[in-house]
Design a protein around this motif. Structure first.
Motif, PDB file in Angstrom:
ATOM      1  N   PRO A 246      24.786  10.238 -90.151  1.00 15.55           N
ATOM      2  CA  PRO A 246      23.886   9.171 -89.745  1.00 15.55           C
ATOM      3  C   PRO A 246      23.352   9.389 -88.333  1.00 15.55           C
ATOM      4  O   PRO A 246      22.452   8.706 -87.903  1.00 15.55           O
ATOM      5  CB  PRO A 246      24.758   7.914 -89.807  1.00 15.55           C
ATOM      6  N   GLY A 247      23.936  10.322 -87.625  1.00 23.44           N
ATOM      7  CA  GLY A 247      23.509  10.584 -86.264  1.00 23.44           C
ATOM      8  C   GLY A 247      22.064  11.023 -86.181  1.00 23.44           C
ATOM      9  O   GLY A 247      21.472  10.981 -85.101  1.00 23.44           O
ATOM     10  N   ARG A 248      21.510  11.383 -87.287  1.00 24.95           N
ATOM     11  CA  ARG A 248      20.127  11.858 -87.259  1.00 24.95           C
ATOM     12  C   ARG A 248      19.117  10.725 -87.328  1.00 24.95           C
ATOM     13  O   ARG A 248      17.924  10.960 -87.324  1.00 24.95           O
ATOM     14  CB  ARG A 248      19.887  12.806 -88.437  1.00 24.95           C
ATOM     15  N   MET A 249      19.607   9.499 -87.474  1.00 28.47           N
ATOM     16  CA  MET A 249      18.691   8.362 -87.576  1.00 28.47           C
ATOM     17  C   MET A 249      17.899   8.219 -86.288  1.00 28.47           C
ATOM     18  O   MET A 249      18.368   8.555 -85.212  1.00 28.47           O
ATOM     19  CB  MET A 249      19.481   7.065 -87.761  1.00 28.47           C
TER      20      MET A 249
END
Lengths: 168, 662
Positions: A11-14
């Motif tokens: 989710p860090g790519r959000m």
């Protein structure tokens, strides 16, 4: 950014905006749940105070937990086997018999104000699971005062008669 | 004469507080160093003056000076010295004086030890703190003056309410007050940050230990109040969701949330605006608690309206400080820049979740506590009461997900965490919890699904807290000696957090076990009779009467046996207070076995010598309070961490402790 990336375990790519949306959504869910619980509980889990007169006029359903308050009628306390005690709660015109198993508070006595909590049985006897009497002799539960005033049995804050008001 | 000295000291303190509330903040605005330098001296002077006033009042109690109205109303010459002293705050006026004394103490502490605090910030903080002081000093001097004299001193006083003559209740209010008032410091810091429009990690590093200190006292204070209610009221319950209890529980929930969000701010410089808001809310709830307990509004909105001066004064203070700070927040929050960003699955994300649930839980308690008051104020209908059924239904579903999430938080990395890796490290805790659930279901039967679930949560919390330490010391991945060295090298705050989370688990375990397997016997007994409770035999031996200086005790004596072996004697008594005819208190007889307790309470003794006895067996009940003590010890350890004490980054120690210090 592909859908696979946002939906995957990273989710860090959000984007910043998406992250904020997740936070707001989480807060919204918790808020909705909390509000829902409160509304449900307020409609269902409130305890209502009744004077004996109220209770005779509109008896609560046998499953409803309610409060019954008034004065403990004179010469009405009967101690039965194994800590069961019955007594009458009165507001003057009306009287209801209460049965309770347990130890009554230190200041429970005839002629004193009392609040009991429990259910009204189909036999008209109130089954209390809690008996409250405050740790102060001068104290009279506010609800009881109101109920007595409504029945014209209130003798003022200063001039409480030594004997409780006459009960038939 | 001495009494007037105390009175004057209190008036002077109000004047000093007024100066402290104006000069330093003006200095901070103008950049005038001399004006700002007034702050610490004023804070210390204010504390000393209130200290003198408090000491004078205490002296009046000790020498039983019945020319002072407050002493007449609340003391008695026959009272033991200890209760003469605690009687000082066992009444409205004295307790408010204690309240401002503690407030001034905290101000003085900031003044004396805040040397490494930026001067501007310090001056503003102390001024804000002084505003609170001014309002409460004015409240005391105009509506609740403890130094009022009586023209014709009586020979004897009215005595302190017997229920208050108990060591547990005597020291419980000061603890709670330290907790309540301690929250004023983080409030003052928050307001100062809003006024300055400046906030940074150094700010959080200052706020955190103060919040931690306040939280620690609140935790111990609430636990002590709960234990007092348990042994003194004779019903064997530990929490009644009573408005007075709630008014200390709400600030505790908010302070717990603040504690966690301050960590995020200190470490990651994120959640700034939220932390400021939470600091304001926490103190607002403390003020609300003071208002609820002190204004008489709880007995009834009517009582409050009949003698309105005190209640309205506190209500005004409440409105000004809560309304004012929230308005300031609304206007100025935008000036505080947004902090670092983070992924939802991260340590920050977990702490946000913690905050969400804790504040939601606090809000539900607030609604439940205020609802009957609102209904009465609006409709005049006093018949509604909100009791345990409401709170159990609303509070539990909000706390359970929080408890389930607790072990994950510390195992997630800052900024971007790996839920899968964290779950792997919690396998042991999960397994242990599962075994616990299955064991309960097998042993106690499938009726006890909820209890099994509760025990599972408790084990999950306890083992989960330990797993975090184990994983940081890398037990199982490295040789034992290396792991032990790593463990010893961890900062104290790491152990602090583990203990605090473990304490929560212990409390949950105590609550679930003692309510599920509580055994209760109510029976009429005559001397010589025996009942079985908790697998032990309890025999009523007889009665005796003992007289002390201010009360007469009717004692019932029991012997407890396990088979033929005598375990101990248990006595339960009723105290009749000679100085206040008609007032009685009951003392339960309690014996502790491991973490469980056998609890005996007595009712009235009839003329025929029959005694109604209520006996409980309460498994693991002491864990409820021991858990709180463990939480507090965790807080203390964390507070003693060098990093927090000096407000400086932790120096590198050895080479191998690379995990981010928490």
């Amino acid at each position: 950014m592909t859908i696979a990336q946002t939906a995957g375990r990273r989710p860090g790519r959000m984007s910043r905006k998406q992250r904020r949306m997740v936070l707001i959504a989480a807060a919204g869910v918790v808020l909705v749940v909390a509000v829902g619980l409160i509304l449900f509980a307020l409609s269902d889990r409130l305890t209502f105070f009744n004077s004996p007169t109220d209770m005779l006029e509109s008896p609560p359903a046998p499953t409803d937990r309610v409060r019954l308050g008034g004065l403990v009628a004179l010469d009405s306390i009967v101690r039965e086997e194994n800590g069961r005690i019955t007594f009458d709660v009165t507001d003057g015109p009306s009287t209801i018999t209460v049965t309770y198993q347990g130890i009554v508070p230190d200041l429970f006595r005839e002629g004193q104000g009392v609040i009991t909590e429990g259910t009204l049985g189909s036999n008209g006897i109130f089954n209390a699971d809690t008996v409250l009497a405050k740790h102060d002799e001068a104290y009279m539960p506010a609800e009881v005062v109101d109920a007595l005033k409504a029945q014209g049995e209130w003798y003022g804050d200063e001039a409480m008669p030594a004997e409780a008001p006459a009960v038939e | 004469m001495i009494v007037e000295l105390g009175h004057f000291a209190l008036i002077l303190a109000a004047a000093v507080a007024l100066a402290q509330g104006v000069l330093p903040i003006v200095g901070a605005r103008r950049g005038d160093e001399r004006l700002m330098a007034v702050a610490p001296y004023a804070a210390i002077t204010q504390f000393l003056l209130i200290g003198i006033a408090f000491a004078v009042l205490m002296r009046s109690y000790i020498v039983s000076d019945f020319s002072v109205l407050n002493v007449v109303q609340n003391s008695h010459t026959d009272k033991p010295l200890l209760y003469k002293i605690t009687g000082v705050w066992g009444n409205h006026e004295g307790s408010m004086l204690l309240w401002v004394l503690i407030l001034a103490l905290f101000g003085a502490l900031v003044g004396a030890f805040g040397r490494n605090l930026p001067q501007r910030l310090k001056a503003t903080v102390l001024s804000v703190q002084a505003w609170i002081g001014v309002s409460f000093l004015a409240f005391i001097l105009t509506t609740s003056n403890p130094f009022l004299r009586v023209a014709m001193p009586p020979l004897q006083g009215n005595d302190l309410n017997p229920v208050l003559q108990d060591i547990g209740l005597a020291i419980h209010p000061p603890l709670l007050y330290i907790g309540y008032v301690g929250c004023s410091i983080s409030f003052a810091f928050a307001v100062a940050a809003l006024i300055d429009g400046k906030i940074d990690a150094a700010w959080a590093r200052w706020v955190r230990p103060w919040t931690l200190g306040a939280w620690l006292f609140l935790t111990v204070g609430i636990a002590m109040g709960s234990y007092w209610a348990y042994y003194e009221l004779g019903w064997g319950g530990f929490w009644f969701w009573d408005p007075v209890e709630n008014s200390s529980f709400m600030p505790w929930l908010a302070a717990t949330a603040l504690l966690h969000s301050a960590v995020v701010m200190e470490k990651r410089n994120a959640l700034r605006i939220w932390t400021v808001l939470l600091a304001i809310l926490t103190f607002s709830l403390s003020l609300l608690g003071t208002f609820l307990v002190r204004s008489g509004v709880l007995t009834s909105v009517h009582t409050f309206a009949v003698s309105p001066s005190r209640g309205l004064f506190i209500l005004a203070i409440l409105v000004i400080f809560i309304g004012g700070s929230l308005a300031l927040f609304a206007f100025r929050a935008q000036s505080l820049s947004q902090g670092g960003i983070f992924a939802p699955i991260s340590r920050e994300g977990a702490l946000v979740l913690n905050n969400l649930f804790l504040t939601a839980a606090a809000a539900t308690v607030l609604v439940g506590t205020l609802y009957p008051l609102l209904v009465e104020a609006i409709t005049g209908d006093r018949s509604v009461s909100v009791g345990p059924p409401f709170f159990n239904l609303v509070f539990t579903p909000l706390v359970v997900p929080l408890l389930l999430a607790v072990p994950f938080g510390p195992l997630l990395a800052w900024k971007r965490g790996d839920l899968y890796a964290a779950a792997q490290r919690l396998m042991v805790a999960f397994g242990a919890a599962l075994v616990g659930v299955v064991l309960v279901l097998v042993l106690a039967g499938f009726d006890e699904v909820l209890a099994a679930f509760g025990i599972g949560i408790a084990i999950w919390l306890i083992v989960g807290a330990l797993s975090e330490l184990a994983s940081r010391a890398q037990f199982g991945q490295r040789p034992l000696s290396v792991s032990l060295a790593r463990l010893a090298g961890l900062p104290r705050s790491a152990f602090g957090m583990t203990l605090a989370h473990l304490g929560v688990g212990l409390t949950v375990l105590g609550i679930v076990a003692s309510t599920t397997w509580n055994e209760e016997v109510i029976v009429d007994m005559t001397p010589g009779e025996t009942i079985i409770v908790g697998g032990r035999a309890l025999t009523l031996d007889g009665y005796r009467i003992e007289d002390t200086a201010n009360y007469s005790s009717q004692i019932a004596r029991f012997t407890l046996r396990d088979g033929d072996r005598v375990l101990s004697a248990i006595e339960t008594e009723v105290r009749l207070f000679t100085s206040r005819p008609g007032e009685v208190t009951t003392e339960a007889g309690i014996r502790t076995f491991g973490f469980s307790q056998l609890y005996v309470s007595r009712g009235e003794l009839t003329a025929e010598g029959v005694l109604t006895v209520r006996a409980f067996w309460k498994p693991l009940v002491t864990l409820i309070w021991l858990g709180a003590v463990v939480m507090a010890i965790g807080g203390l350890l964390s507070l003693s961490d060098r990093r927090l004490r000096v407000g400086a980054p932790k120096p590198a120690r050895g080479g191998h402790v690379v995990a981010p210090a928490e």
